[in-house]
Design a protein around this motif. Structure first.
Motif, mmCIF file in Angstrom:
data_model
loop_
_atom_site.group_PDB
_atom_site.id
_atom_site.type_symbol
_atom_site.label_atom_id
_atom_site.label_comp_id
_atom_site.label_asym_id
_atom_site.label_seq_id
_atom_site.Cartn_x
_atom_site.Cartn_y
_atom_site.Cartn_z
ATOM 1 N N ILE A 289 -28.507 92.396 16.714
ATOM 2 C CA ILE A 289 -28.129 92.135 18.096
ATOM 3 C C ILE A 289 -28.910 90.944 18.648
ATOM 4 C CG2 ILE A 289 -28.243 93.058 20.439
ATOM 5 C CD1 ILE A 289 -25.958 94.189 18.900
ATOM 6 N N ARG A 290 -30.195 90.884 18.335
ATOM 7 C CA ARG A 290 -30.999 89.774 18.826
ATOM 8 C C ARG A 290 -30.512 88.443 18.256
ATOM 9 N NH1 ARG A 290 -34.933 86.242 18.001
ATOM 10 N NH2 ARG A 290 -36.448 85.882 19.711
ATOM 11 N N ALA A 291 -30.180 88.427 16.978
ATOM 12 C CA ALA A 291 -29.693 87.193 16.355
ATOM 13 C C ALA A 291 -28.402 86.728 17.017
ATOM 14 C CB ALA A 291 -29.474 87.416 14.855
ATOM 15 N N GLU A 292 -27.516 87.675 17.329
ATOM 16 C CA GLU A 292 -26.268 87.322 18.004
ATOM 17 C C GLU A 292 -26.540 86.782 19.405
ATOM 18 O OE1 GLU A 292 -21.993 89.318 19.383
ATOM 19 O OE2 GLU A 292 -23.555 90.553 18.443
ATOM 20 N N ALA A 293 -27.443 87.468 20.143
ATOM 21 C CA ALA A 293 -27.767 87.015 21.499
ATOM 22 C C ALA A 293 -28.398 85.630 21.483
ATOM 23 C CB ALA A 293 -28.702 88.023 22.162
ATOM 24 N N LEU A 294 -29.277 85.393 20.517
ATOM 25 C CA LEU A 294 -29.925 84.091 20.422
ATOM 26 C C LEU A 294 -28.905 83.002 20.102
ATOM 27 C CD1 LEU A 294 -32.522 82.423 20.390
ATOM 28 C CD2 LEU A 294 -32.793 83.035 17.970
ATOM 29 N N ARG A 295 -27.961 83.316 19.240
ATOM 30 C CA ARG A 295 -26.930 82.336 18.891
ATOM 31 C C ARG A 295 -26.068 81.989 20.108
ATOM 32 N NH1 ARG A 295 -21.842 83.054 17.947
ATOM 33 N NH2 ARG A 295 -22.099 85.326 17.706
ATOM 34 N N VAL A 296 -25.664 83.028 20.865
ATOM 35 C CA VAL A 296 -24.849 82.793 22.060
ATOM 36 C C VAL A 296 -25.633 81.976 23.083
ATOM 37 C CG1 VAL A 296 -23.728 83.921 24.017
ATOM 38 C CG2 VAL A 296 -23.445 84.842 21.714
ATOM 39 N N TRP A 297 -26.897 82.293 23.215
ATOM 40 C CA TRP A 297 -27.750 81.613 24.196
ATOM 41 C C TRP A 297 -27.922 80.138 23.867
ATOM 42 C CZ3 TRP A 297 -33.463 80.705 24.205
ATOM 43 C CH2 TRP A 297 -33.970 80.437 25.491
ATOM 44 N N LYS A 298 -28.110 79.837 22.577
ATOM 45 C CA LYS A 298 -28.345 78.453 22.174
ATOM 46 C C LYS A 298 -27.089 77.595 22.267
ATOM 47 C CE LYS A 298 -32.416 78.907 19.251
ATOM 48 N NZ LYS A 298 -33.022 78.651 17.909
ATOM 49 N N GLN A 299 -25.937 78.234 22.435
ATOM 50 C CA GLN A 299 -24.701 77.479 22.620
ATOM 51 C C GLN A 299 -24.567 76.940 24.037
ATOM 52 O OE1 GLN A 299 -21.591 80.167 21.423
ATOM 53 N NE2 GLN A 299 -21.978 79.871 19.221
ATOM 54 N N LEU A 300 -25.403 77.437 24.946
ATOM 55 C CA LEU A 300 -25.372 76.962 26.329
ATOM 56 C C LEU A 300 -25.961 75.560 26.411
ATOM 57 C CD1 LEU A 300 -26.750 80.129 28.185
ATOM 58 C CD2 LEU A 300 -24.355 79.390 28.078
ATOM 59 N N PRO A 301 -25.545 74.763 27.399
ATOM 60 C CA PRO A 301 -26.207 73.481 27.636
ATOM 61 C C PRO A 301 -27.684 73.714 27.951
ATOM 62 C CG PRO A 301 -24.126 73.600 28.816
ATOM 63 C CD PRO A 301 -24.388 74.975 28.264
ATOM 64 N N ALA A 302 -28.530 72.810 27.522
ATOM 65 C CA ALA A 302 -29.971 72.990 27.689
ATOM 66 C C ALA A 302 -30.362 73.216 29.138
ATOM 67 C CB ALA A 302 -30.709 71.774 27.112
ATOM 68 N N GLU A 303 -29.671 72.536 30.079
ATOM 69 C CA GLU A 303 -30.038 72.657 31.491
ATOM 70 C C GLU A 303 -29.652 74.005 32.088
ATOM 71 O OE1 GLU A 303 -26.141 70.289 31.212
ATOM 72 O OE2 GLU A 303 -28.097 70.401 30.172
ATOM 73 N N ASN A 304 -28.802 74.766 31.399
ATOM 74 C CA ASN A 304 -28.392 76.088 31.890
ATOM 75 C C ASN A 304 -29.027 77.226 31.103
ATOM 76 O OD1 ASN A 304 -25.362 74.414 32.044
ATOM 77 N ND2 ASN A 304 -26.415 75.069 33.905
ATOM 78 N N ARG A 305 -29.851 76.900 30.122
ATOM 79 C CA ARG A 305 -30.468 77.898 29.259
ATOM 80 C C ARG A 305 -31.821 78.307 29.858
ATOM 81 N NH1 ARG A 305 -31.665 75.278 24.020
ATOM 82 N NH2 ARG A 305 -29.457 74.741 24.179
#
Length: 389
Positions: A289-305
């Motif tokens: 679950i953490r790996a999936e969440a991290l992957r989804v999170w890193k797909q965000l633009p840097a300014e919105n992460r």
């Protein structure tokens, strides 16, 4: 958030026996006028419609030498004013009943009534007060006072009547102020101690321990330690106006360009493993679950992460002591504080969004986790697991 201020509850005059209520009012009247004599006539059983008789001293001319030897002069002066005090320990008195009580007053032959104090353990309506005033004026009285529940309380809360307040109701504002002073001094002393001992621990981890956890560090002796631990490591953030701040949860999050719209993945708490290895178990994050969440999170633009940090507070007054040395199990400082159910040692918590690229910059606070929240992430990642600490 500020803790609610403690206040005094209304005084229960109706709990006093009628004679005790009369005693209370008479003792409140002692300093109302310069009395030559104040008699508790109601306790004699035949009170002629009133419960106390007072003679107010009115000095006219100094007594002559011959009069100073007259015992009667010291008892009742010729210019003294007669007052009557009537007490009713009733829950309600309407205008009609109030006037009835006035009409029941009987005076001895030749007595001239100057004033009256009517005291009751209830509140009076405006109509009752108006009729009382008109009736007293019609009776030829020069002064009249209607003491309802509010007026009696006001008098009891005066500093000079603190002894009566304590004697009749077990409440002392003087003792209460002393207690507040003691509590405040203890709070400030702990604040100064925390500043001195935890200065080097700011933004580092500390161990929070319950003083009742006598089996530390043996967690197996504590029932449901995994759900309600009696000690754990958390990141200490520093002081705030009402206590010590700790990072209790950290989640992958999104913050829109307007810095209002946001979302977070509560599926995993990045804050629970900040303490490193410990002799007791800590809640585990599902690696998939953490790996999936991290992957989804890193797909965000840097300014919105961003991170969503949940910061909780331990009030200064809750802290029992601080051990800045630690022990062989946890070398970080130990803070001793009572634990209370699921909330543990914390009084309150609040969400704070911190930008991933700038930890030292201004933070965006979230007072309510649902305000301006949108469905940015997959549903199964947005919700916090029940078992997660």
């Amino acid at each position: 958030m500020v803790a609610a201020t403690r206040t005094l509850n209304p005084l229960h005059f109706e709990d006093l026996e009628p004679k005790r209520f009369e005693d209370l009012i008479r003792q409140l009247v002692y300093d109302f006028k310069p009395w030559r004599r104040l008699e508790a006539t109601g306790r004699a059983g035949s009170d002629d419609g009133f419960d106390a008789r007072g003679y107010e001293i009115v000095e006219t001319e100094p007594p002559s030498a011959s009069e100073t030897d007259d015992e009667e002069v010291t008892v009742v002066g010729s210019g003294d004013r007669l007052w009557l005090v009537q007490c009713k320990r009733e829950r309600a008195i309407g205008p009609t009943k109030l006037l009835q009580y006035l009409n029941e007053i009987r005076l001895a032959h030749g007595e001239v009534l100057h004033g009256i104090i009517f005291a009751a353990a209830c509140d009076f309506s405006k109509t009752a007060r108006d009729r009382f005033r008109h009736q007293c004026a019609a009776m030829g009285l020069q002064e009249w006072h209607l003491w309802g529940k509010a007026e009696i309380e006001d008098r009891l809360y005066r500093p000079e009547n603190d002894g009566l307040l304590f004697a009749y109701f077990g409440v002392s504002l003087t003792i209460r102020r002393r207690s507040q002073r003691t509590e405040l001094r203890a709070k400030l002393a702990m604040k100064r101690k925390a500043i001195r001992l935890l200065e080097s621990a700011e933004n580092s981890t500390v161990l929070l321990r319950s003083p009742d956890a006598t089996t530390y560090p043996d967690h197996e002796e504590i029932l449901n330690f995994d759900k309600q631990p009696q000690w754990f490591v958390r990141k200490y953030l520093g002081l705030c106006h009402d206590g010590l701040e700790f990072l209790t949860r950290r989640h992958f999050a999104y913050l829109a360009d307007d810095e209002e719209i946001w979302d977070a993945m509560f599926c995993c708490n990045e804050a629970i493993n900040l303490g490193g290895e410990t002799p007791w178990p800590v809640p585990q994050i599902d690696s998939a679950i953490r790996a999936e969440a991290l992957r989804v999170w890193k797909q965000l633009p840097a300014e919105n992460r961003v991170w969503l940090d949940v910061v909780a507070v331990i009030p200064f007054e809750s802290i029992l002591d601080i051990d800045d040395i630690g022990d062989e199990f946890v070398s970080d400082p130990h803070i001793y504080v009572p634990f209370n159910g699921e909330s543990g040692p914390f009084a309150h918590a609040c969400g704070r969004i911190a930008r991933f690229t700038d930890w030292s910059g201004p933070h965006h606070w979230i007072q309510d986790e649902e305000i301006h929240r949108v469905d940015k992430f997959p549903a199964h990642l947005r919700h916090r697991p029940v078992s997660q600490s």
